[in-house]
Design a protein around this motif. Structure first.
Motif, PDB file in Angstrom:
ATOM      1  N   UNK A  32       0.841  -1.209   0.000  1.00 23.82           N
ATOM      2  CA  UNK A  32       0.000   0.000   0.000  1.00 23.82           C
ATOM      3  C   UNK A  32       0.870   1.251   0.000  1.00 23.82           C
ATOM      4  N   UNK A  33       1.953   1.232   0.756  1.00 18.94           N
ATOM      5  CA  UNK A  33       2.876   2.369   0.787  1.00 18.94           C
ATOM      6  C   UNK A  33       3.418   2.655  -0.613  1.00 18.94           C
ATOM      7  N   UNK A  34       3.820   1.604  -1.306  1.00 20.95           N
ATOM      8  CA  UNK A  34       4.346   1.771  -2.677  1.00 20.95           C
ATOM      9  C   UNK A  34       3.280   2.363  -3.607  1.00 20.95           C
ATOM     10  N   UNK A  35       2.041   1.929  -3.447  1.00 21.71           N
ATOM     11  CA  UNK A  35       0.953   2.471  -4.283  1.00 21.71           C
ATOM     12  C   UNK A  35       0.710   3.942  -3.968  1.00 21.71           C
ATOM     13  N   UNK A  36       0.769   4.297  -2.685  1.00 24.43           N
ATOM     14  CA  UNK A  36       0.508   5.680  -2.272  1.00 24.43           C
ATOM     15  C   UNK A  36       1.591   6.624  -2.781  1.00 24.43           C
ATOM     16  N   UNK A  37       2.851   6.211  -2.711  1.00 21.23           N
ATOM     17  CA  UNK A  37       3.909   7.137  -3.127  1.00 21.23           C
ATOM     18  C   UNK A  37       3.954   7.293  -4.640  1.00 21.23           C
ATOM     19  N   UNK A  38       3.377   6.339  -5.389  1.00 22.43           N
ATOM     20  CA  UNK A  38       3.328   6.479  -6.859  1.00 22.43           C
ATOM     21  C   UNK A  38       2.259   7.470  -7.298  1.00 22.43           C
TER      22      UNK A  38
END
Length: 127
Positions: free
Chosen positions: A120-126
């Motif tokens: 989820x963190x990776x999706x949010x920062x993208x």
């Protein structure tokens, strides 16, 4: 299998990354992660039930869960055939494996939750 210490270190690393997010992204992260995180107590309760494999379904590991249930049921059916000793051995083997998972349930679910948080963190920062 990941150790409890490694799991805690990973969780702390993720917390630091999340704290560094801007407020709007942090809010979006927590909103999404709340929906997907799993409870270690539910996992342990499902593991504690004598029907082997239910806890795997809780974490979305369908193949592993189906394998465990199949082996457990095969062992149970074998109890009523001339292969009763093989059935007992299958049930004992599955029980030992499941007991290990029961005692490590906290670390297993925490590692799963860390993976979800990372995704989820990776999706949010993208965004």
């Amino acid at each position: 299998m990941i150790s409890s210490d490694e799991t805690l270190e990973e969780e702390e690393r993720l917390r630091k990354l999340i704290r560094a997010l801007p407020d709007d992204k942090r809010f979006a992260f927590y909103k999404e992660v709340e929906k997907q995180l799993k409870d270690p107590d539910t996992y342990a309760a499902l593991n504690y039930l004598f029907i082997a494999g239910l806890h795997h379904f809780y974490l979305g590991k369908w193949i592993h869960g189906l394998f465990n249930i199949t082996v457990f049921l095969a062992g149970t059916v074998m109890l009523f055939t001339p292969l009763a000793i093989a059935g007992v051995l299958l049930i004992i083997i599955i029980t030992v494996i499941e007991l290990y998972a029961l005692f490590k349930s906290q670390a297993i679910v925490q590692a799963y939750n860390n993976g979800i948080s990372e995704k989820i963190y990776r999706q949010i920062i993208r965004k």
